[in-house]
Design a protein around this motif. Sequence first.
Motif, PDB file in Angstrom:
ATOM      1  N   LYS A 155     -38.387  66.438 -50.424  1.00 57.17           N
ATOM      2  CA  LYS A 155     -38.101  66.341 -48.993  1.00 57.17           C
ATOM      3  C   LYS A 155     -39.325  66.773 -48.202  1.00 57.17           C
ATOM      4  O   LYS A 155     -39.993  67.752 -48.547  1.00 57.17           O
ATOM      5  CB  LYS A 155     -36.913  67.235 -48.613  1.00 57.17           C
ATOM      6  CG  LYS A 155     -35.611  66.933 -49.339  1.00 57.17           C
ATOM      7  CD  LYS A 155     -34.524  67.907 -48.885  1.00 57.17           C
ATOM      8  CE  LYS A 155     -33.221  67.682 -49.633  1.00 57.17           C
ATOM      9  NZ  LYS A 155     -33.345  68.004 -51.074  1.00 57.17           N
ATOM     10  N   ARG A 156     -39.599  66.046 -47.112  1.00 55.45           N
ATOM     11  CA  ARG A 156     -40.745  66.368 -46.257  1.00 55.45           C
ATOM     12  C   ARG A 156     -40.617  67.775 -45.669  1.00 55.45           C
ATOM     13  O   ARG A 156     -41.594  68.514 -45.567  1.00 55.45           O
ATOM     14  CB  ARG A 156     -40.844  65.334 -45.133  1.00 55.45           C
ATOM     15  CG  ARG A 156     -42.052  65.531 -44.215  1.00 55.45           C
ATOM     16  CD  ARG A 156     -42.004  64.538 -43.061  1.00 55.45           C
ATOM     17  NE  ARG A 156     -42.056  63.171 -43.548  1.00 55.45           N
ATOM     18  CZ  ARG A 156     -43.190  62.505 -43.766  1.00 55.45           C
ATOM     19  NH1 ARG A 156     -44.354  63.097 -43.553  1.00 55.45           N
ATOM     20  NH2 ARG A 156     -43.160  61.258 -44.181  1.00 55.45           N
ATOM     21  N   GLU A 157     -39.374  68.141 -45.291  1.00 51.80           N
ATOM     22  CA  GLU A 157     -39.172  69.452 -44.642  1.00 51.80           C
ATOM     23  C   GLU A 157     -39.265  70.614 -45.623  1.00 51.80           C
ATOM     24  O   GLU A 157     -39.308  71.771 -45.205  1.00 51.80           O
ATOM     25  CB  GLU A 157     -37.823  69.483 -43.926  1.00 51.80           C
ATOM     26  CG  GLU A 157     -36.625  69.223 -44.806  1.00 51.80           C
ATOM     27  CD  GLU A 157     -36.272  67.749 -44.924  1.00 51.80           C
ATOM     28  OE1 GLU A 157     -35.110  67.446 -45.262  1.00 51.80           O
ATOM     29  OE2 GLU A 157     -37.154  66.895 -44.676  1.00 51.80           O
ATOM     30  N   GLU A 158     -39.291  70.329 -46.923  1.00 46.57           N
ATOM     31  CA  GLU A 158     -39.467  71.378 -47.927  1.00 46.57           C
ATOM     32  C   GLU A 158     -40.450  70.860 -48.975  1.00 46.57           C
ATOM     33  O   GLU A 158     -40.069  70.451 -50.064  1.00 46.57           O
ATOM     34  CB  GLU A 158     -38.124  71.759 -48.567  1.00 46.57           C
ATOM     35  CG  GLU A 158     -38.204  73.028 -49.409  1.00 46.57           C
ATOM     36  CD  GLU A 158     -36.857  73.398 -50.029  1.00 46.57           C
ATOM     37  OE1 GLU A 158     -36.779  74.497 -50.603  1.00 46.57           O
ATOM     38  OE2 GLU A 158     -35.894  72.606 -49.944  1.00 46.57           O
ATOM     39  N   SER A 174     -41.774  67.353 -56.177  1.00 40.16           N
ATOM     40  CA  SER A 174     -41.938  67.927 -54.839  1.00 40.16           C
ATOM     41  C   SER A 174     -42.578  66.893 -53.929  1.00 40.16           C
ATOM     42  O   SER A 174     -43.315  66.011 -54.386  1.00 40.16           O
ATOM     43  CB  SER A 174     -42.817  69.187 -54.887  1.00 40.16           C
ATOM     44  OG  SER A 174     -44.175  68.848 -55.107  1.00 40.16           O
ATOM     45  N   PHE A 175     -42.289  66.988 -52.648  1.00 43.25           N
ATOM     46  CA  PHE A 175     -42.927  66.112 -51.666  1.00 43.25           C
ATOM     47  C   PHE A 175     -44.420  66.414 -51.592  1.00 43.25           C
ATOM     48  O   PHE A 175     -45.235  65.540 -51.324  1.00 43.25           O
ATOM     49  CB  PHE A 175     -42.289  66.313 -50.292  1.00 43.25           C
ATOM     50  CG  PHE A 175     -42.869  65.432 -49.220  1.00 43.25           C
ATOM     51  CD1 PHE A 175     -42.450  64.119 -49.083  1.00 43.25           C
ATOM     52  CD2 PHE A 175     -43.830  65.920 -48.351  1.00 43.25           C
ATOM     53  CE1 PHE A 175     -42.999  63.303 -48.100  1.00 43.25           C
ATOM     54  CE2 PHE A 175     -44.372  65.117 -47.367  1.00 43.25           C
ATOM     55  CZ  PHE A 175     -43.958  63.799 -47.233  1.00 43.25           C
ATOM     56  N   TRP A 181     -31.693  70.030 -54.524  1.00 39.51           N
ATOM     57  CA  TRP A 181     -32.975  70.626 -54.166  1.00 39.51           C
ATOM     58  C   TRP A 181     -34.130  70.098 -55.009  1.00 39.51           C
ATOM     59  O   TRP A 181     -35.299  70.401 -54.716  1.00 39.51           O
ATOM     60  CB  TRP A 181     -32.903  72.152 -54.250  1.00 39.51           C
ATOM     61  CG  TRP A 181     -32.486  72.695 -55.584  1.00 39.51           C
ATOM     62  CD1 TRP A 181     -31.213  72.872 -56.032  1.00 39.51           C
ATOM     63  CD2 TRP A 181     -33.331  73.141 -56.637  1.00 39.51           C
ATOM     64  NE1 TRP A 181     -31.198  73.394 -57.303  1.00 39.51           N
ATOM     65  CE2 TRP A 181     -32.500  73.570 -57.699  1.00 39.51           C
ATOM     66  CE3 TRP A 181     -34.717  73.223 -56.806  1.00 39.51           C
ATOM     67  CZ2 TRP A 181     -33.005  74.067 -58.890  1.00 39.51           C
ATOM     68  CZ3 TRP A 181     -35.221  73.733 -57.996  1.00 39.51           C
ATOM     69  CH2 TRP A 181     -34.363  74.137 -59.015  1.00 39.51           C
ATOM     70  N   THR A 196     -34.643  66.883 -55.185  1.00 37.23           N
ATOM     71  CA  THR A 196     -35.026  65.650 -54.499  1.00 37.23           C
ATOM     72  C   THR A 196     -36.131  65.971 -53.495  1.00 37.23           C
ATOM     73  O   THR A 196     -35.910  66.769 -52.573  1.00 37.23           O
ATOM     74  CB  THR A 196     -33.816  65.037 -53.758  1.00 37.23           C
ATOM     75  OG1 THR A 196     -32.778  64.789 -54.700  1.00 37.23           O
ATOM     76  CG2 THR A 196     -34.216  63.746 -53.071  1.00 37.23           C
TER      77      THR A 196
END
Length: 452
Positions: free
Chosen positions: A415-418, A358-359, A411, A413
Amino acid sequence: MNITKSDKVYQALLRSLKRRKGFGIVFVQCSTAETARIIQRIQQDLPEKKFRVLSLPPPNYKRDIFGKKTPPVENLYDIVVNLPDRENINILLIQGLEKSLEPYIKPGYGGDGNYYNLDTVPPILSHLNQRREKFRDDFSNICFVFILPLFAITYLIRRAPDFFDWSTGVFAIESEVLGMENLNSDYDSLEQIKRSIAYFQQSLAICREIGDRQGEANCLNNIGNSYQSLGQFEKAIAFHEQSLAIYREIKDRQGEANSLESLGNAYYSLGQYEQAIWQILQKQAKSHPNWLQFLTEDEANQIGLNRGAYLELPPPSEMPPTIPVNKKLWMAIDLEYPNYQLLLFNRSKQGTVLYCPSFGYAIDAIMDKPPFLLPQKYSWAGKTGQKFIFKETGKEEFLAIVLQKPLHLPWLTPKREEALPEWNAERIKELFEELEKQGNWQVFYQTFEVVE
């Protein structure tokens, strides 16, 4: 396309067999005429499994040309132990066991047969009851699938309850041939299952009266399995949850595993995929004490500076480990799987989140030498110094999956938005389907109590 109840039951059977690793006991209820078709279909639909079909010979009381008679099969263990290449068998499909029961079934009241007289106990069932531990210990690689008509399963439940208690239930597959004869057969099957529930309810009352916790858990699990056969999954879940609690209380790992698998099947049938897969994976989890710890800043610094010095873990406690509420903590994962991908899930009353990858906490999910420390330096929590903070008291569950071959789902990978990937039904199914394609992955499970 109209999906019948039998289709759903058959798919549940396939899922159970596909994820089965090692010893298990499964019962498939179908007519004798359908047995060959069911066996062929299972083998075709699970090409990755190594099958063996064992056809038990029927007794023959007439003398052959050599003056010999063929008695009923009495010792299944000796037959299995002498199978060639048995160490490589994943699933053993057994047909014909009912033929060894028929000579012992006598007429009785209500059409049930004279089940309770000692002289009606077939030797093969006495043998299964007495040697179930030998089956588990000596055939740890084999899942036994007994394909039987309903009368034989009912008889086995009553005359070999110990062996049946280790099963993951009965998958009742109806015939595809239509007609009044089958309609009557289906009605009779439902009535037999309802009688079985009544029988287990009576046994349950006796077990509670005499304080037999093991027997109580077994009866609850069998009632749950019976309701699953009727398609009443909510009722099944209620009984499986009761049996699971008792198995854990008395530390019966085999019973706990069976209840978890039954719960997973019931939740999956209801379309509650998060609950289903959590239960299924928890059932497969390895027992590895203290693989997950929460650490203060000083403890984390010591690990960060001396990775090779993290040698001795404290002994496992009888009580659930605790997490202090409203404290900034590091997470240390102590698993010896270098270069494996780590998927780490946390479930609480607030929901389920994916911490790794997770980011928010773990951009790189490939484990190096243990311990694997979170949050990572370049994650959002690592940069902001947030770490892990649990703001509510209660139970926290953690489930880790380690994979030799990393999954490359979009999903997963970071990501900043998630920052923490959403855990929804579509992704749950996608993850489970990908896991079932891989062979080399392991699961670990741990609970904590967040305390003041």
